[in-house]
Motif scaffolding. Structure first.
Motif, PDB file in Angstrom:
ATOM      1  N   GLU A  62       0.849  -1.190   0.000  1.00 39.62           N
ATOM      2  CA  GLU A  62       0.000   0.000   0.000  1.00 39.62           C
ATOM      3  C   GLU A  62       0.882   1.236   0.000  1.00 39.62           C
ATOM      4  O   GLU A  62       1.771   1.370   0.834  1.00 39.62           O
ATOM      5  N   THR A  63       0.626   2.147  -0.943  1.00 37.00           N
ATOM      6  CA  THR A  63       1.399   3.382  -1.000  1.00 37.00           C
ATOM      7  C   THR A  63       0.840   4.368   0.024  1.00 37.00           C
ATOM      8  O   THR A  63      -0.253   4.173   0.560  1.00 37.00           O
ATOM      9  N   THR A  64       1.573   5.442   0.267  1.00 38.14           N
ATOM     10  CA  THR A  64       1.112   6.446   1.224  1.00 38.14           C
ATOM     11  C   THR A  64      -0.124   7.177   0.712  1.00 38.14           C
ATOM     12  O   THR A  64      -0.859   7.762   1.494  1.00 38.14           O
ATOM     13  N   SER A  65      -0.380   7.110  -0.592  1.00 41.81           N
ATOM     14  CA  SER A  65      -1.588   7.737  -1.146  1.00 41.81           C
ATOM     15  C   SER A  65      -2.777   6.782  -1.162  1.00 41.81           C
ATOM     16  O   SER A  65      -3.843   7.129  -1.655  1.00 41.81           O
ATOM     17  N   GLY A  66      -2.607   5.555  -0.635  1.00 44.42           N
ATOM     18  CA  GLY A  66      -3.721   4.621  -0.534  1.00 44.42           C
ATOM     19  C   GLY A  66      -3.869   3.668  -1.706  1.00 44.42           C
ATOM     20  O   GLY A  66      -4.840   2.921  -1.783  1.00 44.42           O
ATOM     21  N   THR A  67      -2.926   3.653  -2.624  1.00 43.87           N
ATOM     22  CA  THR A  67      -2.974   2.738  -3.769  1.00 43.87           C
ATOM     23  C   THR A  67      -2.438   1.376  -3.352  1.00 43.87           C
ATOM     24  O   THR A  67      -1.412   1.289  -2.677  1.00 43.87           O
ATOM     25  N   PHE A  68      -3.127   0.321  -3.743  1.00 46.32           N
ATOM     26  CA  PHE A  68      -2.681  -1.039  -3.462  1.00 46.32           C
ATOM     27  C   PHE A  68      -2.070  -1.627  -4.729  1.00 46.32           C
ATOM     28  O   PHE A  68      -2.702  -1.621  -5.782  1.00 46.32           O
ATOM     29  N   LEU A  69      -0.862  -2.126  -4.617  1.00 42.51           N
ATOM     30  CA  LEU A  69      -0.175  -2.791  -5.718  1.00 42.51           C
ATOM     31  C   LEU A  69       0.082  -4.227  -5.291  1.00 42.51           C
ATOM     32  O   LEU A  69       0.426  -4.486  -4.136  1.00 42.51           O
ATOM     33  N   SER A  70      -0.076  -5.165  -6.221  1.00 41.79           N
ATOM     34  CA  SER A  70       0.030  -6.567  -5.827  1.00 41.79           C
ATOM     35  C   SER A  70       0.865  -7.374  -6.810  1.00 41.79           C
ATOM     36  O   SER A  70       1.085  -6.964  -7.944  1.00 41.79           O
ATOM     37  N   ALA A  71       1.297  -8.530  -6.338  1.00 46.36           N
ATOM     38  CA  ALA A  71       1.989  -9.508  -7.158  1.00 46.36           C
ATOM     39  C   ALA A  71       1.595 -10.884  -6.643  1.00 46.36           C
ATOM     40  O   ALA A  71       1.423 -11.076  -5.437  1.00 46.36           O
ATOM     41  N   GLU A  72       1.436 -11.806  -7.556  1.00 48.22           N
ATOM     42  CA  GLU A  72       1.027 -13.157  -7.163  1.00 48.22           C
ATOM     43  C   GLU A  72       1.688 -14.176  -8.073  1.00 48.22           C
ATOM     44  O   GLU A  72       1.794 -13.970  -9.278  1.00 48.22           O
ATOM     45  N   LEU A  73       2.142 -15.257  -7.485  1.00 48.18           N
ATOM     46  CA  LEU A  73       2.708 -16.378  -8.229  1.00 48.18           C
ATOM     47  C   LEU A  73       2.199 -17.681  -7.635  1.00 48.18           C
ATOM     48  O   LEU A  73       1.969 -17.764  -6.431  1.00 48.18           O
ATOM     49  N   ALA A  74       2.054 -18.678  -8.480  1.00 51.65           N
ATOM     50  CA  ALA A  74       1.636 -20.014  -8.041  1.00 51.65           C
ATOM     51  C   ALA A  74       2.510 -21.053  -8.725  1.00 51.65           C
ATOM     52  O   ALA A  74       3.059 -20.808  -9.803  1.00 51.65           O
ATOM     53  N   SER A  75       2.623 -22.211  -8.099  1.00 45.89           N
ATOM     54  CA  SER A  75       3.406 -23.295  -8.677  1.00 45.89           C
ATOM     55  C   SER A  75       2.694 -23.837  -9.918  1.00 45.89           C
ATOM     56  O   SER A  75       1.490 -23.650 -10.091  1.00 45.89           O
ATOM     57  N   ASN A  76       3.466 -24.501 -10.773  1.00 49.20           N
ATOM     58  CA  ASN A  76       2.873 -25.113 -11.969  1.00 49.20           C
ATOM     59  C   ASN A  76       2.069 -26.340 -11.568  1.00 49.20           C
ATOM     60  O   ASN A  76       2.476 -27.080 -10.667  1.00 49.20           O
TER      61      ASN A  76
END
Length: 187
Positions: A62-76
């Motif tokens: 979460e940025t200080t301006s309230g924006t949520f940034l995400s990353a996701e990975l899963a196994s094959n």
């Protein structure tokens, strides 16, 4: 400035030790930038876990301006592609999150196309959004929006500087088509 909100590591039908291996490897990257990182673990076994073994990691910042940034990975999935080590998955997911933070913008790269679709279908008024560099998927999606809705976006590049940190940003502007649900009853 960015803070990390709790992430979630999940596994099904594999050893619960996978959780610690994923979390430790993700922390080894992220602890260099911020010390208070919370990654919850969720392990499923038995009937509730389904039939496919696997594991993954979802991280959110979460940025200080309230924006949520995400990353996701899963196994094959088993039998499809090379096997992924939990340590590699944790490190790669942490690097993806750092990449999203660097790219910046109001939306992470995986959701750029969703925001552009909502702007297209929105009211017949001007909509603007500041994005990080456009992903290849988003560029192709813009072509689809043009062919399906005959809508064009004004694209302005905003170089990084004092006000904008990280990579170059893109200001996307369009006038929505005013789509409304025809089966909605009016009162």
């Amino acid at each position: 400035m960015t803070s990390l909100t709790p992430g979630c590591r999940y596994s099904v039908r594999v050893s619960p030790q996978m959780a610690n291996r994923i979390v430790d490897s993700a922390r080894s990257i992220l602890n260099k930038f911020i010390p208070d990182i919370y990654i919850y673990t969720d392990h499923m076994k038995g009937v509730n876990s389904g039939k496919s073994p696997g594991f993954g990691l979802s991280l959110v910042a979460e940025t200080t301006s309230g924006t949520f940034l995400s990353a996701e990975l899963a196994s094959n999935p088993q039998g499809q592609g090379a096997a992924v080590l939990p340590e590699d998955l944790g490190r790669n997911c942490a690097r993806l999150l750092l990449e999203e933070i660097y790219r910046g913008g109001c939306v992470d790269s995986t959701n750029q196309s969703l925001v552009l679709l909502l702007m297209t279908l929105g009211q017949q008024d001007v909509s603007k959004v500041l994005l990080g560099p456009l992903s290849p998927y988003t560029i192709e999606f813009l072509r689809h929006l043009k062919s399906f809705f005959q809508i064009m976006f004004k694209i302005e590049t905003k170089p990084c500087g004092e006000e904008l940190k990280g990579g170059d940003k893109v200001l996307m502007t369009c006038v929505g088509i005013g789509f409304s649900n025809l089966s909605k009853t009016l009162k």
